[in-house]
Motif scaffolding. Structure first.
Motif, PDB file in Angstrom:
ATOM      1  N   UNK A 231       0.826  -1.211   0.000  1.00 54.11           N
ATOM      2  CA  UNK A 231       0.000   0.000   0.000  1.00 54.11           C
ATOM      3  C   UNK A 231       0.860   1.261   0.000  1.00 54.11           C
ATOM      4  N   UNK A 232       2.078   1.160   0.517  1.00 48.66           N
ATOM      5  CA  UNK A 232       2.956   2.328   0.566  1.00 48.66           C
ATOM      6  C   UNK A 232       3.270   2.851  -0.827  1.00 48.66           C
ATOM      7  N   UNK A 233       3.266   1.963  -1.799  1.00 46.63           N
ATOM      8  CA  UNK A 233       3.628   2.338  -3.167  1.00 46.63           C
ATOM      9  C   UNK A 233       2.631   3.315  -3.770  1.00 46.63           C
ATOM     10  N   UNK A 234       1.373   3.244  -3.333  1.00 50.09           N
ATOM     11  CA  UNK A 234       0.323   4.078  -3.917  1.00 50.09           C
ATOM     12  C   UNK A 234      -0.010   5.290  -3.060  1.00 50.09           C
ATOM     13  N   UNK A 235       0.699   5.468  -1.964  1.00 48.63           N
ATOM     14  CA  UNK A 235       0.461   6.607  -1.080  1.00 48.63           C
ATOM     15  C   UNK A 235       1.434   7.740  -1.387  1.00 48.63           C
ATOM     16  N   UNK A 236       1.058   8.954  -1.019  1.00 48.74           N
ATOM     17  CA  UNK A 236       1.934  10.114  -1.200  1.00 48.74           C
ATOM     18  C   UNK A 236       2.902  10.207  -0.026  1.00 48.74           C
ATOM     19  N   UNK A 237       4.184  10.307  -0.334  1.00 50.83           N
ATOM     20  CA  UNK A 237       5.214  10.400   0.707  1.00 50.83           C
ATOM     21  C   UNK A 237       6.249  11.441   0.309  1.00 50.83           C
TER      22      UNK A 237
END
Length: 457
Positions: A231-237
């Motif tokens: 899920x981290x891949x599709x979140x804004x960071x």
């Protein structure tokens, strides 16, 4: 360790000089009075069971002439420099952060529910083929141990590989600012610590604390096959996310592999480049450990040959996949710790290696800190063991659930109370041509069964 003056210690810790000389320098830090050497700063930690202040005199006798204290009393040795701080633990962490930031070293922080120690050791084995690399030793992966690792940094180090464990939400946060990594690695989100954190989502949030100091040029390297981490891949960071895995699209992907009794053969794709590697330990779980090391090797501009040399040089930490022989029997000592994913991986290794042996025996003990999930998780482990082991010895209260899941119809199954009983049991049934796996949580002490296997009990 490069020296730090008393004046610097006073400024960094906001301490108060209670007594002693200020024209001294410290060249090391110790929290155990028994290992204090001349030139060390002794930091007495107040823990649940011990108060390090009791051992200040012993530290002085061993050559430590400088100590911190959070207790104002008059029992200090006359020739010792004593600095008062509000909290010795917080002062130690502040000093560790100061020391870490004295250097332009690249720091990699690693956490995960399982595999983090093996991954740390693998990464260090690979990177050390080209770089002067510092790594976490033993189980120094908490807020007491991490500073002690950082104090070992010196100007020659180019990369530091820091393992970060946790038991509760906020544990990683307590240390992440002193570690201040360039790359944060999360191996997976499993059921370890489920008793305390209640849900895997909470475990995910606790592990994700390792990413909180990453900036625009920093990287989160995560297992893209894990349903939480992907899920981290599709979140804004404000950092970059890179993934590794077997299924789907990843920055490093295993295209093909063969797990056999002698280890692993794998073909990987790294950013469009196809390469082949071998590893001396079997099991699909080891693919993920290797992928982290391979990706980081490439990130730090290493060749395929250098990376392979590091994979070959890897040696597991004590009681982790330690493989040895007793006569014509093979023993896999993986007794350091356990959770459901690690149990499955170890059983896969047993099954793969069994091809060269007549009979496989699994000695499996309780997986601790599972809470309400414990009985079901142990039962499922038993069910899985039924497909991987010819004989099962279940150890401990929850070992009974492992035995129940295994089922008496699948083969020989024994339930015993503790490690000593397991040792007596294995000694009575083992025979030439057996391969034996030992796996449980650390608190079960299953390494004690080794003495029985060796005939030393």
């Amino acid at each position: 360790m490069e020296s730090i003056t008393i004046d610097e210690i006073l400024e960094i810790t906001r301490g108060e000089l209670l007594q002693g000389k200020t024209d001294l320098e410290i060249t090391g830090v110790a929290i155990d009075s028994r290992i204090v050497r001349p030139g060390d700063l002794y930091i007495p930690i107040v823990g649940e069971n011990n108060n390090g202040h009791v051992f200040i005199v012993k530290a002085c006798e061993n050559g430590g002439l400088v100590t911190l204290t959070q207790e104002r009393h008059e029992a200090f040795p006359a020739d010792m420099t004593v600095i008062f701080v509000t909290s010795t633990l917080e002062a130690m962490k502040t000093l560790a952060a100061f020391h870490r930031h004295r250097y332009e070293v690249s720091v990699i922080a690693i956490t995960g529910s399982s595999g983090k120690t093996t991954t740390k050791d693998l990464v260090a084995a690979v990177l050390s083929q080209k770089y002067n690399t510092l790594k976490t030793q033993g189980n120094f992966n908490n807020e007491y141990g991490i500073p002690q690792t950082l104090f070992h940094l010196n100007p020659e180090h180019e990369i530091a590989v820091i393992e970060m464990g946790m038991d509760h939400t906020g544990d990683i946060t307590k240390s992440i600012h002193e570690v201040d990594p360039e790359i944060g690695v999360i191996t997976n989100i499993g059921l370890a610590h489920i008793e305390t954190l209640k849900t895997q989502e909470n475990i995910f949030l606790a592990k994700k604390e390792i990413l909180q100091t990453l900036g625009n040029e920093n990287i989160a390297l995560v297992n893209g096959d894990d349903p939480f981490l992907v899920k981290l891949r599709d979140e804004a960071h404000n950092f970059k996310v890179k993934t590794f895995g077997i299924h789907g699209k990843h920055n490093l992907k295993v295209l093909d592999y063969d797990s056999h009794s002698r280890g692993l053969n794998m073909t990987v794709n790294w950013e469009g480049q196809q390469e082949s590697y071998v590893f001396n330990y079997p099991g699909e779980h080891n693919l993920y450990n290797c992928m982290v090391a391979i990706w980081l090797g490439h990130y730090y501009h290493m060749t395929q040959m250098e990376i392979q040399k590091g994979l070959t040089a890897f040696v597991p930490s004590q009681n982790r996949m330690n493989i040895f022989y007793v006569g014509e029997m093979k023993v896999i000592n993986d007794s350091y710790n356990a959770n459901p994913d690690a149990m499955k991986g170890a059983l896969d290794v047993l099954s793969t290696m069994k091809t060269d042996y007549k009979r496989s025996i699994a000695i499996l003990g309780d997986m601790l800190e599972m809470g309400d999930h414990g009985p079901a998780a142990h039962f499922k482990t038993g069910e899985y063991a039924r497909t991987r082991a010819d004989v099962l010895i279940g150890v401990g209260p929850l070992g009974a659930e492992i035995c129940r899941g295994y089922g008496s119809e699948a083969g020989l199954v024994y339930h015993v109370a503790d490690a000593a009983a397991a040792g007596q049991c294995i000694a009575s049934i083992m025979t030439t041509g057996d391969i034996i796996l030992i796996k449980a949580s650390r608190g079960m002490g299953l390494e004690k069964t080794i003495d029985y296997i060796k005939g030393e009990k």
